[in-house]
Design an enzyme around this catalytic site. Structure first.
Site, mmCIF file in Angstrom:
data_model
loop_
_atom_site.group_PDB
_atom_site.id
_atom_site.type_symbol
_atom_site.label_atom_id
_atom_site.label_comp_id
_atom_site.label_asym_id
_atom_site.label_seq_id
_atom_site.Cartn_x
_atom_site.Cartn_y
_atom_site.Cartn_z
ATOM 1 N N ASP A 277 0.863 -1.173 0.000
ATOM 2 C CA ASP A 277 0.000 0.000 0.000
ATOM 3 C C ASP A 277 0.906 1.231 0.000
ATOM 4 O O ASP A 277 2.090 1.152 0.327
ATOM 5 C CB ASP A 277 -0.929 -0.012 1.219
ATOM 6 C CG ASP A 277 -2.222 0.752 0.958
ATOM 7 O OD1 ASP A 277 -2.244 1.619 0.068
ATOM 8 O OD2 ASP A 277 -3.224 0.475 1.649
ATOM 9 N N TRP A 278 0.358 2.371 -0.331
ATOM 10 C CA TRP A 278 1.171 3.557 -0.576
ATOM 11 C C TRP A 278 1.773 4.069 0.750
ATOM 12 O O TRP A 278 1.053 4.405 1.678
ATOM 13 C CB TRP A 278 0.335 4.622 -1.263
ATOM 14 C CG TRP A 278 0.394 4.556 -2.765
ATOM 15 C CD1 TRP A 278 0.677 5.586 -3.611
ATOM 16 C CD2 TRP A 278 0.190 3.413 -3.612
ATOM 17 N NE1 TRP A 278 0.669 5.153 -4.922
ATOM 18 C CE2 TRP A 278 0.371 3.820 -4.949
ATOM 19 C CE3 TRP A 278 -0.104 2.082 -3.364
ATOM 20 C CZ2 TRP A 278 0.255 2.956 -6.045
ATOM 21 C CZ3 TRP A 278 -0.218 1.199 -4.451
ATOM 22 C CH2 TRP A 278 -0.039 1.640 -5.761
#
Length: 745
Positions: A277-278
Site C-alpha cells: 500500500d502507498w
C-alpha cells in the site's frame, strides 16, 4: 473482450446522458452457480526468456523495477523491451490520471471513465455473475487506459459498522466475500490486467491504520479474515496482492514473513507479486526477504524509498544478495508476460465509458437496492391521482463519483436520484425539489472540509431554518413526498472511521417533520454503511436503502421506486439497533490504541448477533420484495455424507404475488454438537432465483462437505467433525423457513 465461461451480450444504446433509459423489465436470466467461475494460473512457460532478460540487466535496472518511479508506476527497461508497470485505482472505476509526483490531477481530457457501483452495492446483489460483469467491464476500461494492474478488489471483512471504507468492502461474511471476490477477479484478469487483491490482511479499521498492531487467534484469522484472500489465490489465481498498512502480531504486513511467505506463497502457492500500500513500507532488507516485491508511496522523493537507493546501498554492502533481488524481478517479469505486456501483439485493447459499460453499472445498481419496509404499500409508486411530488434532501442531487479521501472516478455521466425521477416520471407530474438540509462540517483552523474528513468528519447537526421550512412547505403542498437522505463519500471516507451511527446534518429531525406534514412519504437512504435508523424505521411506512451506485444509479433507483424493477437486494451486513450491540464494540476492542485484539473471535457480524441472541435493527441477508415468495419441497439428495461429497439442497420457490422478481435463497449451517465453539449459524450457500409472477421455480444449492470444516489450531488443519448438522434454509439470517438435519460420517 475475452470472456471465460460467461458470455455477456449487451447492446449499445445511443442515448443522451440525461435520458439514458435501459430496459428496466425484470427478466429471467440463465445464472451459473458460483462454482462455475474458473481461472488459469500464472504460466511458467516464459522462465527461459525471463532468465535471459535478468542476465542482461544491471543492478540499477533491477532495483528500478522494485519501487515506484511515479505515483502509479514502476520503471521498465526500455532497451530490453521491458515496459513500465502501470497501475490504477479501481474500487469505483478507473481513477483519473494524476501527476507524476503528486496527487494533483494531470489535466487530461481523455481520462473520463464509467463510475461503477461500490463494492457494498455489488455485495447487496448477492449475484456472483454481476461481480464477474463488474470485473470484466472495469478490466476493459483499465486496458483502454493502458493499465497493467487494477488495485481492486478490496476484500477486507467489515468488522465494525463505523468503518470509513465499509462502502468499499463487500461484506461481514467470509463465505459471501469469497463467492463475490473470485468472479470479480476473473472478470478483471480476463482482460489482460492484473487484479491486485487488497488489503492483505486483517486491515479492518482506518483509525490508526498506519501502525495499529492487530492480534487474532489463529482460528479467527483462518475462518474469518483469510478465506477471501485464499480463494482469490487458489480459485481466481489473482496475479497480485497489496500488503496492508497495519501490523499483525508485531510485524508490519509488508514485511511480515508469516503472512507473505509462509501463508501466501508457501501454503497457498502464490506466484504473483506483492505490492505495498502507498507508504506502507518500513524497511529495506526485511521487506524484501519477507516477501514484498514492489514499494509504492507518496511522501518522499522516489529515490529515497526503502527499495530504491537504500536497496542499492544494502546490496553493495552485502546486506542482501543480488540473487534475492533477481527473485523479485523474476516475479514481476512473470506477471508482465502473463498479461501480455511483453512480446505480445494480441493483448486486449479495451474500451472506455461505453454504453455497454453504463449498462453494466445499471444492472448492478438495479439488483442492489434493498427494500427495508413497505408497510402501507406506497411502493411501487402508483401514479394514479398523483399530480405533484415533493423531492427532498441534499442526496437527491449529491454526486459521489468523486469525494472524500481516496480513489474516485472522473466521469461524464452520473445520474442523480432527482435526474432519475425526471427521466422516468411522466411530464404531467410536477416535481418540486427542496434541498432540506445542508452538508455542513464544523470549521477547523484552516476552514477546510478536507482536513476534517481526514479525522472523522464533525458535522453541523442544526438544520438551516430557511432550507428546513422550504422542505416542509414543499412536502405539505404535494400529493406525496420522497426524501433522499443518508450519507455521502465526503462523510464515509478512507483514512477515518465514523464516530457513531448517527445520521449527519440534522436529517433525522427533517425526516420526522416531513413525515408529520405528509404521511405519504417514501424515505430513501443512500450510503455504504449502517446508520441509526431506529426512529425512521418506526415512523416511516416505506423505506429503501440504496448505495453509492454508479453512473446509472439515479435511473436504477427511479425504476425501483416506480416498479419497473422489483427490488431484490439483500443486506450484506447487519444493521444494529445501537453500536454497543456490534461485536467489536460490545467487547470494547475497537479501535484500540497501539494495538487491538479481536476479542469477539469468530463471532463477527451476524454470527455474534445470532449466537448471543441480540436482535438487530435489520439482519444480515434481509431484503423485501414487491411480490411474495414461498419456499416448499425443501430437502437434500441424501441423509448422510462423507467428507469428500457434496450436499445438494433442493427446493421450490413460488411467486404468489403480482410481479416477477428474484429471491435469494440462503443456507446457513449449525453444528450443535461441535467439540469447539461455533456460531449459532454460518452462511454456506445461496442462490438468487428468478420466478415469474404466479409461477414456481425448482432450484438447488450445492455445498461441499469440506465447507463445514473448522480450523483446528492444535494440528494446523481444517477438520470436518462427524455428527449431525442442521441446514437452515431461509431468506435472511433471522428468517429461517425450514431446518433439515444431515449426518456427516
Amino acid at each position: 473482450m475475452r470472456v471465460r465461461l460467461l458470455v455477456l451480450s449487451l447492446t449499445a444504446i445511443a442515448l443522451s446522458v440525461s435520458s439514458c433509459n435501459f430496459d428496466a423489465k425484470t427478466t429471467k436470466e440463465d445464472r451459473l452457480p458460483p462454482s462455475q467461475f474458473k481461472s488459469d494460473g500464472i504460466s511458467m512457460e516464459n522462465e527461459t526468456k525471463i532468465d535471459a532478460l535478468i542476465a542482461q540487466m544491471t543492478l540499477e535496472e533491477k532495483v528500478g523495477m522494485l519501487h515506484g518511479n511515479s505515483m502509479f508506476a514502476t520503471a521498465g527497461v526500455e532497451r530490453l523491451g521491458i515496459p513500465t508497470l502501470n497501475m490504477t485505482d479501481g474500487p469505483l472505476g478507473i481513477r483519473e490520471e494524476i501527476s507524476k509526483d503528486n496527487w494533483a490531477p494531470a489535466g487530461w481530457d481523455n481520462d473520463f471513465a464509467t463510475y461503477y457501483p461500490a463494492a457494498g452495492s455489488v455485495a447487496a446483489t448477492w449475484n456472483p455473475e454481476l461481480a464477474y460483469k463488474f470485473g470484466n467491464s472495469v478490466g476493459q476500461e483499465a486496458r483502454a487506459r493502458d493499465k497493467d494492474v487494477l488495485l481492486s478488489p478490496a476484500v477486507n471483512i467489515i468488522r465494525t459498522p463505523l468503518g470509513g471504507r465499509t462502502y468499499e468492502y463487500f461484506t461481514e461474511d467470509p463465505f459471501l466475500n469469497k463467492k463475490l471476490a473470485v468472479p470479480f477477479i476473473i472478470g478483471i484478469q480476463d482482460n489482460d490486467v492484473m487484479a491486485c487483491v487488497k488489503h492483505y490482511a486483517v486491515n479492518n479499521q482506518e483509525t490508526n491504520r498506519d501502525y495499529v498492531d492487530v492480534n487474532t487467534d489463529e482460528r479467527t484469522l483462518r475462518e474469518i479474515y483469510l478465506p477471501a484472500f485464499k480463494a482469490s489465490i487458489k480459485e481466481a489465481n489473482a496475479y497480485s496482492v497489496m500488503g496492508a498498512y497495519n501490523k499483525f502480531r508485531g510485524d508490519f504486513l509488508c514485511e511480515n514473513d508469516y503472512m507473505q511467505n509462509k501463508i501466501l506463497r508457501d501454503e497457498w502457492g502464490f506466484k504473483g507479486i506483492i505490492i505495498s500500500d502507498w507508504a506502507a513500507v518500513h524497511s529495506t532488507v526485511k521487506s524484501l526477504m519477507n516477501g514484498l516485491d514492489i514499494e509504492m508511496g507518496t511522501r518522499k522523493p522516489f529515490n529515497e524509498y526503502f527499495l530504491a537507493d537504500k536497496l542499492l546501498a544494502a546490496t553493495k554492502a552485502g546486506e542482501i544478495s543480488e540473487k534475492e533481488i533477481d527473485k523479485h524481478v523474476r516475479r514481476i517479469l512473470r506477471v508482465l508476460f502473463q498479461v501480455k505486456a511483453i512480446e505480445s501483439a494480441d493483448r486486449i485493447k479495451g474500451s472506455l465509458a461505453t454504453e455497454e459499460h453504463y449498462k453494466d453499472a445499471y444492472d448492478i445498481a438495479a439488483e442492489s437496492i434493498v427494500l427495508l419496509k413497505n408497510e402501507h404499500k406506497l411502493l411501487p409508486l402508483k401514479l394514479d391521482g398523483i399530480n405533484s411530488i415533493a423531492v427532498i434532501g441534499n442526496n437527491a442531487t449529491k454526486k459521489n463519483a468523486l469525494g472524500g479521501f481516496g480513489a474516485g472516478v472522473k466521469t461524464k455521466r452520473e445520474v442523480t436520484p432527482l435526474d432519475g425521477l425526471k427521466n422516468r416520471l411522466p411530464e404531467n407530474i410536477e416535481i418540486n425539489y427542496a434541498e432540506g438540509y445542508l452538508e455542513r462540517y464544523t470549521k477547523n483552523d484552516n476552514d477546510q472540509k478536507s482536513e476534517i474528513t481526514l479525522n472523522t468528519p464533525t458535522t453541523v447537526t442544526a438544520l438551516d431554518p430557511e432550507k428546513f421550512q422550504e422542505a416542509l412547505e414543499v412536502a405539505k403542498n404535494a400529493d406525496m413526498a420522497i426524501i433522499f437522505a443518508g450519507s455521502n463519500r465526503d462523510y464515509e471516507t478512507e483514512a477515518s472511521d465514523r464516530k457513531d451511527l448517527s445520521l449527519p446534518f440534522g436529517q433525522e429531525e427533517l425526516i420526522e417533520k416531513v413525515l408529520a406534514v405528509n404521511p405519504k412519504t417514501i424515505v430513501v437512504m443512500i450510503g455504504g454503511a449502517p446508520f441509526d435508523l431506529n426512529t425512521i424505521k418506526a415512523e416511516s411506512s416505506s423505506l429503501l436503502w440504496s448505495w453509492f451506485n454508479g453512473s446509472e444509479g439515479g435511473n436504477a433507483l427511479a425504476d425501483v421506486i416506480l416498479g419497473n424493477i422489483n427490488p431484490s437486494g439483500k443486506l450484506p451486513w447487519t444493521m444494529p439497533k445501537k453500536i454497543e450491540d456490534s461485536p467489536a464494540h460490545a467487547t470494547h476492542s475497537f479501535p484500540g490504541d497501539g494495538s487491538v485484539t479481536y476479542e469477539e473471535g469468530i463471532l463477527v457480524g451476524y454470527r455474534w448477533f445470532d449466537t448471543k441472541n441480540i436482535e438487530p435493527l435489520y439482519p444480515f441477508g434481509y431484503g423485501l420484495s414487491y411480490t411474495h415468495f414461498e419456499f416448499s419441497k425443501i430437502g437434500t439428495n441424501k441423509e448422510s455424507y462423507s467428507e469428500d461429497e457434496e450436499i445438494k439442497i433442493h427446493f421450490t420457490i413460488s411467486n404468489t404475488g403480482s410481479q416477477d422478481g428474484h429471491e435469494v435463497a440462503q443456507v446457513y449451517v449449525s453444528h450443535p454438537g461441535s467439540s469447539v465453539e461455533k456460531a449459532e449459524k454460518e452462511l454456506k450457500g445461496f442462490n438468487k432465483v428468478f420466478v415469474s409472477k404466479g409461477a414456481s421455480q425448482d432450484a438447488s444449492i450445492s455445498i461441499p462437505v469440506k465447507e463445514l470444516a473448522f480450523y483446528q489450531e492444535a494440528t494446523d488443519k481444517w477438520i470436518v467433525e462427524k455428527g449431525t448438522y442442521l441446514l437452515k434454509i431461509g431468506n435472511s439470517s433471522r428468517n429461517i423457513l425450514q431446518e433439515v438435519p444431515i449426518k456427516i460420517h
